[in-house]
Design an enzyme around this catalytic site. Structure first.
Site, PDB file in Angstrom:
ATOM      1  N   HIS A   1     -14.268 -21.142  -2.963  1.00 29.18           N
ATOM      2  CA  HIS A   1     -14.025 -21.710  -1.631  1.00 29.18           C
ATOM      3  C   HIS A   1     -15.346 -21.934  -0.898  1.00 29.18           C
ATOM      4  O   HIS A   1     -15.603 -23.012  -0.365  1.00 29.18           O
ATOM      5  CB  HIS A   1     -13.116 -20.757  -0.841  1.00 29.18           C
ATOM      6  CG  HIS A   1     -12.893 -21.159   0.582  1.00 29.18           C
ATOM      7  ND1 HIS A   1     -11.776 -21.852   1.007  1.00 29.18           N
ATOM      8  CD2 HIS A   1     -13.654 -20.996   1.692  1.00 29.18           C
ATOM      9  CE1 HIS A   1     -11.869 -22.075   2.308  1.00 29.18           C
ATOM     10  NE2 HIS A   1     -12.999 -21.575   2.757  1.00 29.18           N
ATOM     11  N   GLU A   2     -16.175 -20.909  -0.877  1.00 25.78           N
ATOM     12  CA  GLU A   2     -17.447 -21.008  -0.136  1.00 25.78           C
ATOM     13  C   GLU A   2     -18.378 -22.040  -0.758  1.00 25.78           C
ATOM     14  O   GLU A   2     -19.020 -22.823  -0.052  1.00 25.78           O
ATOM     15  CB  GLU A   2     -18.135 -19.633  -0.072  1.00 25.78           C
ATOM     16  CG  GLU A   2     -17.341 -18.569   0.691  1.00 25.78           C
ATOM     17  CD  GLU A   2     -16.932 -19.012   2.085  1.00 25.78           C
ATOM     18  OE1 GLU A   2     -17.668 -19.810   2.699  1.00 25.78           O
ATOM     19  OE2 GLU A   2     -15.871 -18.582   2.556  1.00 25.78           O
TER      20      GLU A   2
ATOM     21  N   GLU B   1     -12.314 -27.110   4.215  1.00 26.51           N
ATOM     22  CA  GLU B   1     -11.683 -25.893   3.700  1.00 26.51           C
ATOM     23  C   GLU B   1     -10.958 -26.117   2.374  1.00 26.51           C
ATOM     24  O   GLU B   1     -10.597 -25.155   1.700  1.00 26.51           O
ATOM     25  CB  GLU B   1     -10.708 -25.328   4.737  1.00 26.51           C
ATOM     26  CG  GLU B   1     -11.340 -24.985   6.084  1.00 26.51           C
ATOM     27  CD  GLU B   1     -12.489 -23.986   5.982  1.00 26.51           C
ATOM     28  OE1 GLU B   1     -12.519 -23.235   4.992  1.00 26.51           O
ATOM     29  OE2 GLU B   1     -13.361 -23.975   6.877  1.00 26.51           O
TER      30      GLU B   1
ATOM     31  N   HIS C   1     -10.998 -15.075  12.949  1.00 26.35           N
ATOM     32  CA  HIS C   1     -11.191 -16.391  13.557  1.00 26.35           C
ATOM     33  C   HIS C   1     -10.895 -16.426  15.043  1.00 26.35           C
ATOM     34  O   HIS C   1     -11.260 -17.391  15.721  1.00 26.35           O
ATOM     35  CB  HIS C   1     -10.341 -17.420  12.808  1.00 26.35           C
ATOM     36  CG  HIS C   1     -10.648 -17.455  11.335  1.00 26.35           C
ATOM     37  ND1 HIS C   1     -10.321 -16.411  10.494  1.00 26.35           N
ATOM     38  CD2 HIS C   1     -11.286 -18.364  10.568  1.00 26.35           C
ATOM     39  CE1 HIS C   1     -10.732 -16.691   9.261  1.00 26.35           C
ATOM     40  NE2 HIS C   1     -11.321 -17.861   9.278  1.00 26.35           N
TER      41      HIS C   1
ATOM     42  N   HIS D   1     -17.801 -25.491   0.316  1.00 29.23           N
ATOM     43  CA  HIS D   1     -18.483 -25.840   1.575  1.00 29.23           C
ATOM     44  C   HIS D   1     -19.922 -26.280   1.304  1.00 29.23           C
ATOM     45  O   HIS D   1     -20.399 -27.283   1.813  1.00 29.23           O
ATOM     46  CB  HIS D   1     -18.521 -24.628   2.514  1.00 29.23           C
ATOM     47  CG  HIS D   1     -17.212 -24.270   3.142  1.00 29.23           C
ATOM     48  ND1 HIS D   1     -16.398 -25.184   3.777  1.00 29.23           N
ATOM     49  CD2 HIS D   1     -16.578 -23.074   3.287  1.00 29.23           C
ATOM     50  CE1 HIS D   1     -15.328 -24.565   4.261  1.00 29.23           C
ATOM     51  NE2 HIS D   1     -15.413 -23.285   3.980  1.00 29.23           N
TER      52      HIS D   1
ATOM     53  N   HIS E   1     -17.161 -11.251   6.928  1.00 27.36           N
ATOM     54  CA  HIS E   1     -16.239 -12.362   6.654  1.00 27.36           C
ATOM     55  C   HIS E   1     -17.018 -13.505   5.987  1.00 27.36           C
ATOM     56  O   HIS E   1     -18.040 -13.957   6.503  1.00 27.36           O
ATOM     57  CB  HIS E   1     -15.550 -12.850   7.931  1.00 27.36           C
ATOM     58  CG  HIS E   1     -14.429 -13.798   7.621  1.00 27.36           C
ATOM     59  ND1 HIS E   1     -13.137 -13.366   7.387  1.00 27.36           N
ATOM     60  CD2 HIS E   1     -14.421 -15.135   7.442  1.00 27.36           C
ATOM     61  CE1 HIS E   1     -12.382 -14.413   7.093  1.00 27.36           C
ATOM     62  NE2 HIS E   1     -13.135 -15.496   7.114  1.00 27.36           N
ATOM     63  N   ALA E   2     -16.519 -13.968   4.851  1.00 27.56           N
ATOM     64  CA  ALA E   2     -17.273 -14.945   4.055  1.00 27.56           C
ATOM     65  C   ALA E   2     -17.541 -16.238   4.820  1.00 27.56           C
ATOM     66  O   ALA E   2     -16.674 -16.744   5.541  1.00 27.56           O
ATOM     67  CB  ALA E   2     -16.487 -15.266   2.783  1.00 27.56           C
TER      68      ALA E   2
ATOM     69  N   TYR F   1      -7.080 -24.550   7.978  1.00 26.85           N
ATOM     70  CA  TYR F   1      -6.623 -23.888   6.744  1.00 26.85           C
ATOM     71  C   TYR F   1      -5.205 -24.318   6.379  1.00 26.85           C
ATOM     72  O   TYR F   1      -4.851 -24.386   5.211  1.00 26.85           O
ATOM     73  CB  TYR F   1      -6.714 -22.362   6.873  1.00 26.85           C
ATOM     74  CG  TYR F   1      -8.109 -21.885   7.214  1.00 26.85           C
ATOM     75  CD1 TYR F   1      -9.147 -21.970   6.295  1.00 26.85           C
ATOM     76  CD2 TYR F   1      -8.408 -21.388   8.485  1.00 26.85           C
ATOM     77  CE1 TYR F   1     -10.432 -21.552   6.610  1.00 26.85           C
ATOM     78  CE2 TYR F   1      -9.688 -20.960   8.814  1.00 26.85           C
ATOM     79  CZ  TYR F   1     -10.693 -21.046   7.869  1.00 26.85           C
ATOM     80  OH  TYR F   1     -11.964 -20.636   8.201  1.00 26.85           O
TER      81      TYR F   1
HETATM   82  O1  X8Z Z   1     -11.914 -17.753   6.586  1.00 33.29           O
HETATM   83  C1  X8Z Z   1     -11.703 -18.206   5.480  1.00 33.29           C
HETATM   84  C2  X8Z Z   1     -12.867 -18.451   4.520  1.00 33.29           C
HETATM   85  C3  X8Z Z   1     -14.111 -18.819   5.238  1.00 33.29           C
HETATM   86  S1  X8Z Z   1     -14.053 -20.400   5.936  1.00 33.29           S
HETATM   87  C4  X8Z Z   1     -13.126 -17.204   3.724  1.00 33.29           C
HETATM   88  N1  X8Z Z   1     -10.436 -18.422   5.056  1.00 33.29           N
HETATM   89  C5  X8Z Z   1      -9.289 -18.156   5.898  1.00 33.29           C
HETATM   90  C6  X8Z Z   1      -9.110 -16.677   6.150  1.00 33.29           C
HETATM   91  O2  X8Z Z   1      -9.736 -15.871   5.453  1.00 33.29           O
HETATM   92  O3  X8Z Z   1      -8.327 -16.313   7.027  1.00 33.29           O
HETATM   93  C7  X8Z Z   1     -10.047 -19.000   3.766  1.00 33.29           C
HETATM   94  C8  X8Z Z   1      -8.566 -19.095   3.790  1.00 33.29           C
HETATM   95  C9  X8Z Z   1      -8.107 -18.716   5.170  1.00 33.29           C
HETATM   96 ZN    ZN Z   2     -13.963 -21.914   4.535  1.00 30.06          ZN
END
Ligand code: X8Z
Ligand code: ZN
Length: 620
Positions: free
Chosen positions: A391-392, A419, A519, A395, A361-362, A529
């Site tokens: 997105h990354e 975010e 998450h 950050h 997960h990024a 988000y």
């Molecule tokens: O988790 C993330 C990023 C890392 S902070 C890739 N996002 C959420 C997800 O993937 O569920 C970005 C948008 C929503």
């Molecule tokens: Zn993020």
């Protein structure tokens, strides 16, 4: 977390863990307070504002050193998931959590003291620093840290192994979910991935009990109440703000839902997609049905399709993972940001290693809270992932912009801001920009705008109710309104209520479907988000005005605008030193979050959807 907080924010749970070093015998805050109150010579021992300043300075130094240690242990664990690295990460986290819990409790001795606003703000940041506070009991702290590491590991190692013995990673399944239009194949993957979450359930339950105890000790009703207290306004007002903003977006979401359901009905048959019920969750191109852009082809408006696809453009122009990252970095430098340090390229992870388990997960990191910036991401060569790279990097540029702030303020204005930054930049990845960087030959004319907006809405508007419901579930779990006996039922109730989505097969309490979303086992709060999806359109609009844009807002790109970059950077540099309302105002001119910008952006699409939906029975 350079500060404690920060890193957690970004890496998910860096600090989710918590607790105390067993050997750490500092006086507890309560003892301190009592000592002060009962002292026979108050003139000598009375706590003063100078004590508070000294406490804050010493705390900052102590936590900075710990941060450096824990962030390295976390990095290694996330890049190399084994039994041993799990233990090392749990131990580091335990130490950090114990220290923060001790210091946060100790800070209570200054509660009744008249202090300058800045010291008071720092004390409050310290109190709220942990995502998962632990109880002060050392054994419980250790237990909690272990659970945090185990849950993260279960997700990171997760695979679906088919009957023939072939195992699929989440990345493999994500790619198939995006492209397959085979109902049964999608269903198999959807179910298969969710098997990974079953063993998380008992661990999650224990984790909730432990962290709630920690939150209680810090004076919060439960961990959810603590999470809602981080927004420079009373916790209940914040929850109401979310409802208000969702109320603004809901009509547009409902229109999109109605149209997409109709098109899915045409594709799969109305027996599979009944037109008066929630949409089956496996048909939307994404494992969690959180973004729908991958099934844009099923809803592409006739005669208004822009006719290009970023995934294909990247392939045509031989973009590999590194080139994608360099491309995203270039957007930021075009606005005047300094390039990323060489170490970013030496130390980041861009591709999935074949020979070991990693947390794919990024995430974006700053390991020394100065400029040891990195991302960790198993990049796939798609347009979707090109956005995630922006997105990354958002950050990372934020982290570096606030790196001269005191540790307490090395965070975004609120977590939604963190975010939103990279996403704001990605909104500028327009056809005009793609032409400018040589990826696209011709910019489609305005007659194709509905197609462009539809694609964007399938990602951004579709996401919003999901962005809200994850923490609606967790808040209820933390408060006890949802108990382990109805974890899964409550999850699907919320999925239906907010998203109009349903599980495609019966689910039971043997399942733990929230755990299949990173998450939840990763303990990253999710409301951020939701906020980011509102904020990024506000930022985009404001930056476009600063850049002197004259085009329709969805065609605006702030590429090359030093003026926009300067204004953005000034906000990023503030970190969390001032209430987020001030940071917001510094860019948009208004201190309130508001969905008007996103609604204006999609106004032409709303009109199109209204026409398409005529005669349809919408809702579920
Ligand atoms: O988790 C993330 C990023 C890392 S902070 C890739 N996002 C959420 C997800 O993937 O569920 C970005 C948008 C929503
Ligand atoms: Zn993020």
């Amino acid at each position: 977390m350079k500060t404690i907080q920060f890193k957690k924010t970004i890496t998910a749970a860096l600090v989710g863990s918590a607790l105390a070093i067993a050997g750490c015998n500092q006086e507890s805050p309560k003892q301190n307070t009592q000592a002060a109150a009962s002292d026979a010579k108050p003139a000598v021992t009375k706590i003063t504002a100078a004590d508070a300043t000294a406490f804050l300075d010493a705390t900052e130094k102590e936590l900075m050193a710990l941060y450096n240690e824990v962030s390295r242990a976390e990095w290694i664990y996330a890049n190399f998931i084994t039994h041993d690295t799990s233990q090392l990460s749990a131990a580091a986290n335990e130490k950090m959590t114990a220290a923060v819990v001790r210091l946060a409790n100790e800070a209570a001795k200054f509660d009744d003291l008249q202090l300058d606003a800045d010291s008071r703000r720092k004390l409050n940041k310290l109190k709220l620093a942990l995502t998962l506070p632990a109880p002060q009991d050392a054994t419980k702290t250790a237990e909690l840290s272990k659970l945090v590491a185990e849950l993260g590991g279960l997700y990171g190692k997760g695979k679906y192994c088919k009957e023939d013995g072939k195992c699929l990673s989440l990345g493999d399944m994500t790619a198939t979910m995006a492209t397959s239009r085979d109902y049964n194949e999608l269903l198999e993957l959807w179910q298969g991935w969710r098997e990974v979450a079953k063993p998380m359930r008992p661990l999650y339950e224990q984790q909730v009990a432990l962290t709630n105890e920690g939150a209680n000790e810090l004076g919060y009703a439960d961990t959810g109440a603590m999470w809602r207290s981080k927004y420079d306004m009373p916790a209940d007002d914040f929850a109401n703000e979310l409802d208000r903003i969702w109320g603004q977006v809901k009509p547009l979401y409902n229109s999109l839902h109605c149209h997409v359901r109709a098109k899915l009905g045409e594709k799969y048959g109305e027996d599979k997609v009944p037109q008066d019920k929630p949409i089956p969750a496996h048909l939307l191109g994404n494992m969690w049905a959180q973004t729908w852009g991958n099934v844009y082809d099923l809803v592409a408006p006739e005669n208004a399709d822009p006719g290009y696809d970023v995934t294909a453009l990247l392939a045509e122009h031989n973009y590999d993972e590194l080139k994608m990252v360099k491309g995203a970095e270039k957007f930021f430098t075009s606005m005047g940001f300094e390039p990323l340090p060489e170490t970013f390229y030496q130390r980041s992870l861009f591709t999935k290693p074949k020979d070991r388990d990693v947390q794919c997960h990024a995430s974006a990191w700053n390991l020394d809270s100065k400029d040891d910036l990195r991302i960790k991401m198993c990049i796939q060569r798609t347009g979707e992932e090109f956005s995630v790279i922006h997105h990354e990097l958002g950050h990372n540029f934020y982290q570096r912009a606030y790196n001269t702030q005191p540790l307490y303020y090395q965070e975004s204005a609120n977590d939604g801001f963190h975010e939103a930054i990279g996403d704001t930049i990605a909104l500028s990845v327009t056809p005009g920009y793609l032409k400018e960087i040589g990826l696209l030959d011709t910019v489609p004319d305005e007659s194709k705008d509905i197609g462009l907006l539809m694609k964007m809405a399938m990602d951004k508007i579709a996401f919003i109710p999901f962005g809200l419901l994850v923490d609606q579930w967790r808040w209820k779990v933390f408060s006890g309104e949802v108990t382990p006996e109805n974890y899964n039922q409550a999850w699907w109730d919320l999925r239906e209520k907010y998203q109009g989505i349903a599980a495609p097969v019966a689910r039971t309490e043997a399942h733990f479907d929230p755990g299949a979303k990173y998450h939840v086992p990763g303990n990253t709060p999710y409301t951020r988000y939701f906020l980011a999806h509102i904020l990024q359109f506000e930022f985009h609009k404001a930056l476009c005005e600063i850049a002197g844009n004259k085009e329709a807002i969805h065609r605006c790109s702030v590429y090359n605008s030093k003026e926009a970059g300067e204004r953005l950077n000034a906000m990023l540099e503030m970190g969390s030193s001032r209430p987020w309302q001030e940071a917001l105002e510094s860019v948009t001119g208004k201190p309130q979050m508001d969905a008007t910008a996103i609604l204006d952006y999609f106004a032409p699409l709303q009109k199109y959807l209204d026409e398409q939906n005529q005669g349809r029975q919408c809702g579920w």
